[in-house]
Write a protein that holds these residues in place. Sequence first.
Motif, PDB file in Angstrom:
ATOM      1  N   ALA A 113       0.921  -1.019  -0.113  1.00  0.00           N
ATOM      2  CA  ALA A 113       0.206   0.293   0.431  1.00  0.00           C
ATOM      3  C   ALA A 113       0.643   1.352   0.037  1.00  0.00           C
ATOM      4  N   SER A 114       2.364   0.932   0.882  1.00  0.00           N
ATOM      5  CA  SER A 114       3.016   2.348   0.445  1.00  0.00           C
ATOM      6  C   SER A 114       4.278   2.163   0.987  1.00  0.00           C
ATOM      7  N   LEU A 115       4.738   2.294  -0.012  1.00  0.00           N
ATOM      8  CA  LEU A 115       6.182   1.940   0.030  1.00  0.00           C
ATOM      9  C   LEU A 115       7.388   2.374   1.223  1.00  0.00           C
ATOM     10  N   PRO A 116       6.633   3.677   1.485  1.00  0.00           N
ATOM     11  CA  PRO A 116       7.702   4.545   2.573  1.00  0.00           C
ATOM     12  C   PRO A 116       7.626   3.770   3.503  1.00  0.00           C
ATOM     13  N   GLN A 117       6.507   3.568   4.048  1.00  0.00           N
ATOM     14  CA  GLN A 117       6.028   2.394   5.284  1.00  0.00           C
ATOM     15  C   GLN A 117       6.036   1.706   5.182  1.00  0.00           C
ATOM     16  N   GLU A 235      13.147   3.036  -3.411  1.00  0.00           N
ATOM     17  CA  GLU A 235      13.710   4.096  -4.175  1.00  0.00           C
ATOM     18  C   GLU A 235      13.279   5.668  -3.757  1.00  0.00           C
ATOM     19  N   GLY A 236      13.856   6.419  -3.677  1.00  0.00           N
ATOM     20  CA  GLY A 236      13.061   7.851  -3.842  1.00  0.00           C
ATOM     21  C   GLY A 236      12.934   7.830  -1.902  1.00  0.00           C
ATOM     22  N   LYS A 237      11.635   8.147  -1.979  1.00  0.00           N
ATOM     23  CA  LYS A 237      11.137   8.139  -0.520  1.00  0.00           C
ATOM     24  C   LYS A 237      11.271   6.974   0.577  1.00  0.00           C
ATOM     25  N   SER A 238      11.162   5.991  -0.231  1.00  0.00           N
ATOM     26  CA  SER A 238      11.288   4.494   0.556  1.00  0.00           C
ATOM     27  C   SER A 238      12.619   4.178   0.833  1.00  0.00           C
ATOM     28  N   ARG A 239      13.877   4.343  -0.054  1.00  0.00           N
ATOM     29  CA  ARG A 239      14.785   4.316   0.509  1.00  0.00           C
ATOM     30  C   ARG A 239      15.107   4.837   1.299  1.00  0.00           C
ATOM     31  N   ALA A 299      26.293  15.192  -3.092  1.00  0.00           N
ATOM     32  CA  ALA A 299      26.075  16.650  -2.339  1.00  0.00           C
ATOM     33  C   ALA A 299      26.113  15.586  -1.157  1.00  0.00           C
ATOM     34  N   PRO A 300      27.052  15.738  -0.572  1.00  0.00           N
ATOM     35  CA  PRO A 300      27.885  15.014   0.900  1.00  0.00           C
ATOM     36  C   PRO A 300      26.895  15.333   1.972  1.00  0.00           C
ATOM     37  N   ASN A 301      26.768  16.444   2.491  1.00  0.00           N
ATOM     38  CA  ASN A 301      25.982  17.007   3.261  1.00  0.00           C
ATOM     39  C   ASN A 301      24.986  16.152   2.943  1.00  0.00           C
ATOM     40  N   ASP A 302      24.053  15.963   2.147  1.00  0.00           N
ATOM     41  CA  ASP A 302      22.656  15.802   1.994  1.00  0.00           C
ATOM     42  C   ASP A 302      21.845  14.726   2.778  1.00  0.00           C
ATOM     43  N   LYS A 303      23.392  13.351   2.686  1.00  0.00           N
ATOM     44  CA  LYS A 303      22.301  12.607   2.419  1.00  0.00           C
ATOM     45  C   LYS A 303      22.647  11.801   4.490  1.00  0.00           C
ATOM     46  N   PRO A 304      21.420  11.177   4.659  1.00  0.00           N
ATOM     47  CA  PRO A 304      20.973  10.339   5.625  1.00  0.00           C
ATOM     48  C   PRO A 304      21.766  10.612   6.732  1.00  0.00           C
ATOM     49  N   LEU A 305      21.793  10.842   7.556  1.00  0.00           N
ATOM     50  CA  LEU A 305      22.114  10.654   8.737  1.00  0.00           C
ATOM     51  C   LEU A 305      22.010   8.724   8.710  1.00  0.00           C
TER      52      LEU A 305
END
Length: 305
Positions: A113-117, A235-239, A299-305
Amino acid sequence: MVSEPNIDITLVSRLIATQFPKWKDLPVRPVAPGGWDNRTFHLGGEMTVRLPSAAAYSLQVEKEHRWLPRLAPLLPLPIPVPLAMGVPAESYPWHWSVYRWIEGETAERERIASLPQFATDLAAFLVALQRIDATGGPAPGQHNFFRGGALSVYDGEARQAIAALDGKIDTAAASAVWEAALAAQWHGAPVWFHGDVSWGNLLVRQGRLSAVIDFGTSGVGDPACDLAIAWTLFEGKSREAFRAGLPADEAMWARGRGWTLWKALITVAGQIDANPVEVEKSCHVIDEVLADRAREREAPNDKPL
């Protein structure tokens, strides 16, 4: 050398009748899809029978019988728990298992239903798995094809595949990703990992992640191999959601890319003329891995922690 046995309904029925006669009158029918490492069959309406398809996979049976009952109560989602272990017989040369059936469908995208969830829920499961006491757990080895160990065990395979695919993929970018993965060595304490987190080993009910199955390549060590689904499904938001839910620093993410790239490379190189469907899927995975690394470098400073 033991040849691969013919695993069919007749064999399974004979094994059940002779070793577990209390279940001999239950119908046996194949599970679709039945799996590659193991052949799986329904036994009645509430059980499955799993038989390793080759000697390399037979090492996993006793491991699962020992450890899955210990892991199951500590995890937020159902996992397979064995009910009985069969022994070699009826021309079948290895141990095999009876499990309780877990309801659900494999995690194809259209069922989610929701890949990010879904990604968030999966990350929470893996975090719970990693938090379980790993003392005495199975270290990387032949039983799980060295999942959880050092990527260097597959260095020769990866480099050979990259060379074979010159002109078909960006070999310079692939080599850079591989070198970065090798350099990002694991220095942490061993933790539990699944070893094969893929859509076929994740079950869905009502659009949500409902169970995790097939712990044949599980063990204790570096959990970076469990990150591969970040590029094979997400991909994208789910990743982003998957990474945000995990204790995955830059080094672990780099090793996760390495595990993913290795598998995709050897699949393409080994099946390029034999299985165009699998080759296309694996080429897409390679593209995703290389693009992810390129975005990180830009964009090394924008990647998730």
